[in-house]
Design a protein around this motif. Structure first.
Motif, PDB file in Angstrom:
ATOM      1  N   GLN A 182      -1.449 -10.593   2.919  1.00 30.39           N
ATOM      2  CA  GLN A 182      -0.280  -9.728   2.765  1.00 30.39           C
ATOM      3  C   GLN A 182      -0.261  -9.197   1.344  1.00 30.39           C
ATOM      4  O   GLN A 182      -0.724  -9.861   0.405  1.00 30.39           O
ATOM      5  N   PHE A 183       0.244  -7.982   1.172  1.00 30.88           N
ATOM      6  CA  PHE A 183       0.431  -7.480  -0.191  1.00 30.88           C
ATOM      7  C   PHE A 183       1.755  -6.736  -0.281  1.00 30.88           C
ATOM      8  O   PHE A 183       2.244  -6.164   0.693  1.00 30.88           O
ATOM      9  N   LEU A 184       2.321  -6.777  -1.463  1.00 29.28           N
ATOM     10  CA  LEU A 184       3.609  -6.146  -1.749  1.00 29.28           C
ATOM     11  C   LEU A 184       3.372  -4.936  -2.638  1.00 29.28           C
ATOM     12  O   LEU A 184       2.579  -4.997  -3.587  1.00 29.28           O
ATOM     13  N   GLN A 202      -5.904  -7.263   7.027  1.00 24.77           N
ATOM     14  CA  GLN A 202      -7.033  -8.117   7.371  1.00 24.77           C
ATOM     15  C   GLN A 202      -8.291  -7.763   6.596  1.00 24.77           C
ATOM     16  O   GLN A 202      -9.099  -8.630   6.292  1.00 24.77           O
ATOM     17  N   THR A 203      -8.464  -6.487   6.279  1.00 22.64           N
ATOM     18  CA  THR A 203      -9.665  -6.046   5.573  1.00 22.64           C
ATOM     19  C   THR A 203      -9.273  -5.185   4.372  1.00 22.64           C
ATOM     20  O   THR A 203      -8.153  -4.646   4.320  1.00 22.64           O
ATOM     21  N   PRO A 204     -10.181  -5.017   3.406  1.00 23.74           N
ATOM     22  CA  PRO A 204      -9.896  -4.101   2.292  1.00 23.74           C
ATOM     23  C   PRO A 204      -9.584  -2.683   2.748  1.00 23.74           C
ATOM     24  O   PRO A 204      -8.779  -1.986   2.121  1.00 23.74           O
ATOM     25  N   ASP A 205     -10.203  -2.268   3.855  1.00 27.94           N
ATOM     26  CA  ASP A 205      -9.924  -0.923   4.376  1.00 27.94           C
ATOM     27  C   ASP A 205      -8.456  -0.782   4.784  1.00 27.94           C
ATOM     28  O   ASP A 205      -7.874   0.308   4.662  1.00 27.94           O
ATOM     29  N   ASP A 206      -7.855  -1.858   5.270  1.00 28.83           N
ATOM     30  CA  ASP A 206      -6.432  -1.811   5.626  1.00 28.83           C
ATOM     31  C   ASP A 206      -5.587  -1.501   4.397  1.00 28.83           C
ATOM     32  O   ASP A 206      -4.642  -0.701   4.458  1.00 28.83           O
ATOM     33  N   VAL A 207      -5.913  -2.158   3.273  1.00 29.69           N
ATOM     34  CA  VAL A 207      -5.148  -1.941   2.038  1.00 29.69           C
ATOM     35  C   VAL A 207      -5.277  -0.493   1.584  1.00 29.69           C
ATOM     36  O   VAL A 207      -4.285   0.155   1.226  1.00 29.69           O
ATOM     37  N   SER A 208      -6.493   0.036   1.604  1.00 34.86           N
ATOM     38  CA  SER A 208      -6.702   1.438   1.215  1.00 34.86           C
ATOM     39  C   SER A 208      -5.913   2.377   2.119  1.00 34.86           C
ATOM     40  O   SER A 208      -5.307   3.347   1.654  1.00 34.86           O
ATOM     41  N   TYR A 209      -5.933   2.090   3.409  1.00 28.39           N
ATOM     42  CA  TYR A 209      -5.224   2.931   4.371  1.00 28.39           C
ATOM     43  C   TYR A 209      -3.734   3.017   4.026  1.00 28.39           C
ATOM     44  O   TYR A 209      -3.155   4.110   3.993  1.00 28.39           O
ATOM     45  N   TYR A 210      -3.118   1.865   3.763  1.00 29.22           N
ATOM     46  CA  TYR A 210      -1.687   1.870   3.431  1.00 29.22           C
ATOM     47  C   TYR A 210      -1.429   2.592   2.112  1.00 29.22           C
ATOM     48  O   TYR A 210      -0.480   3.390   1.988  1.00 29.22           O
ATOM     49  N   LEU A 211      -2.254   2.324   1.095  1.00 28.18           N
ATOM     50  CA  LEU A 211      -2.030   2.935  -0.216  1.00 28.18           C
ATOM     51  C   LEU A 211      -2.201   4.450  -0.163  1.00 28.18           C
ATOM     52  O   LEU A 211      -1.406   5.193  -0.756  1.00 28.18           O
ATOM     53  N   LEU A 239     -12.325  -5.889  -2.249  1.00 23.87           N
ATOM     54  CA  LEU A 239     -11.032  -5.207  -2.259  1.00 23.87           C
ATOM     55  C   LEU A 239     -10.806  -4.496  -3.584  1.00 23.87           C
ATOM     56  O   LEU A 239     -10.373  -3.338  -3.617  1.00 23.87           O
ATOM     57  N   TYR A 240     -11.118  -5.155  -4.700  1.00 23.76           N
ATOM     58  CA  TYR A 240     -10.943  -4.511  -6.006  1.00 23.76           C
ATOM     59  C   TYR A 240     -11.853  -3.292  -6.127  1.00 23.76           C
ATOM     60  O   TYR A 240     -11.433  -2.242  -6.624  1.00 23.76           O
ATOM     61  N   GLN A 241     -13.087  -3.416  -5.673  1.00 25.43           N
ATOM     62  CA  GLN A 241     -14.006  -2.276  -5.716  1.00 25.43           C
ATOM     63  C   GLN A 241     -13.499  -1.143  -4.832  1.00 25.43           C
ATOM     64  O   GLN A 241     -13.693   0.041  -5.141  1.00 25.43           O
ATOM     65  N   GLU A 242     -12.840  -1.501  -3.745  1.00 28.29           N
ATOM     66  CA  GLU A 242     -12.252  -0.486  -2.862  1.00 28.29           C
ATOM     67  C   GLU A 242     -11.150   0.280  -3.587  1.00 28.29           C
ATOM     68  O   GLU A 242     -11.024   1.511  -3.454  1.00 28.29           O
ATOM     69  N   LEU A 243     -10.345  -0.409  -4.381  1.00 29.53           N
ATOM     70  CA  LEU A 243      -9.290   0.266  -5.143  1.00 29.53           C
ATOM     71  C   LEU A 243      -9.876   1.252  -6.149  1.00 29.53           C
ATOM     72  O   LEU A 243      -9.344   2.352  -6.341  1.00 29.53           O
TER      73      LEU A 243
END
Length: 283
Positions: A182-184, A202-211, A239-243
């Motif tokens: 989870q991330f806030l 679940q994946t780094p791609d999910d975080v990128s999608y939301y951002l 995940l950091y590299q994805e950001l």
């Protein structure tokens, strides 16, 4: 007894120092953490963090009861105790329309009424709005019994009170706090808060999608926005590299230079724990 997944405390307890220190507890749906802060010395003494959901056959309440009963540091006497609830059933209402009778209907419209709980509300420091949130009634009762003189806040309220990284006029900032699943996110346009919300991933791609969706919704430039990252994340992680693929201004969260950290913290990147540590400076 549950084993702490982060155990950052001195080998020996100084009872006199603890009596002059504050205890700050964070409790959420899957995690229980506490930090000890000596306000006079501006020094953090120690921190512990437990997972509440990895014990087969036990409820989170049973795990929490075991921790507060058996953790030797929590049996100490402290000058003050603060409990920070990090539950996602939270909503902000403008001060001009807030009334305590709206707590239940507003919460149930947004999050439904399947989960029964205690409804609390508080003024958000520095903003003309209130935070309305729901916490498990039995967990609140347990913490009230254990810390009878405790003070209660919501995580989102104190996160917004982080004065150190408060954006200046016209500056776009996204603050992220990363957890295992989870991330806030808190989104600022200058001094105005536009969004504060938790997302499961679940994946780094999910975080990128939301951002990227957030940037599109609020017309945020990925080249210019400052992305301040904290929590359980390392530079070597995917995940950091994805950001870094999508944002040019990525920074680790940091603590004020005037704050001292005990030697026990030296083995960990401070951005792992900076959100909770900063909250100890606010209360």
């Amino acid at each position: 007894m549950l084993k702490a997944n982060f155990d950052i405390v001195p080998e020996l307890r100084d009872s006199e120092e603890l009596r002059n220190s504050q205890l700050l507890i964070e409790v959420g749906e899957k995690m229980f953490s506490f930090v000890i802060y000596n306000k006079e010395q501006k020094r953090f003494v120690g921190l512990r963090q437990y997972n509440l959901d990895y014990t087969p056959g036990k409820t989170m309440l049973e795990n929490l009861l075991e921790i507060v009963t058996n953790d030797e540091w929590l049996q100490s006497q402290f000058k003050e105790a603060f409990i920070i609830y990090n539950y996602t059933d939270s909503n902000f209402l403008p001060e001009k329309v807030f009334h305590i009778e709206l707590n239940q209907p507003v919460t149930e419209v947004l999050y439904g009424n399947a989960r029964k709980g205690l409804l609390l509300s508080e003024k958000v420091i520095g903003y003309k709005m209130y935070n309305i949130y729901r916490v498990p009634r039995e967990i609140h009762a347990l913490l009230q019994r254990k810390f009878s003189s405790g003070n209660y806040w919501h995580y989102y309220t104190l996160m917004l009170y982080d004065q150190q990284t408060q954006p200046s006029a016209g500056e776009q900032v996204i603050k992220m706090v990363m957890r295992a699943d989870q991330f806030l996110v808190a989104v600022y346009n200058g001094e105005q808060i536009q969004l504060i919300q938790s997302y499961a991933y679940q994946t780094p791609d999910d975080v990128s999608y939301y951002l990227l969706g957030i940037c599109n919704k609020f017309k945020i430039s990925q080249d210019k926005v400052t992305l301040i990252v904290s929590g359980l994340l390392d530079e070597q992680s995917r995940l950091y590299q994805e950001l870094l693929k999508y944002f040019l201004q990525v920074q680790w969260d940091r603590m004020p230079d005037t704050i001292k950290l005990g030697q026990v913290f030296s083995s960990y990147p401070i951005h792992y724990f900076s959100p909770l540590l900063k909250m100890a400076l606010c209360v």
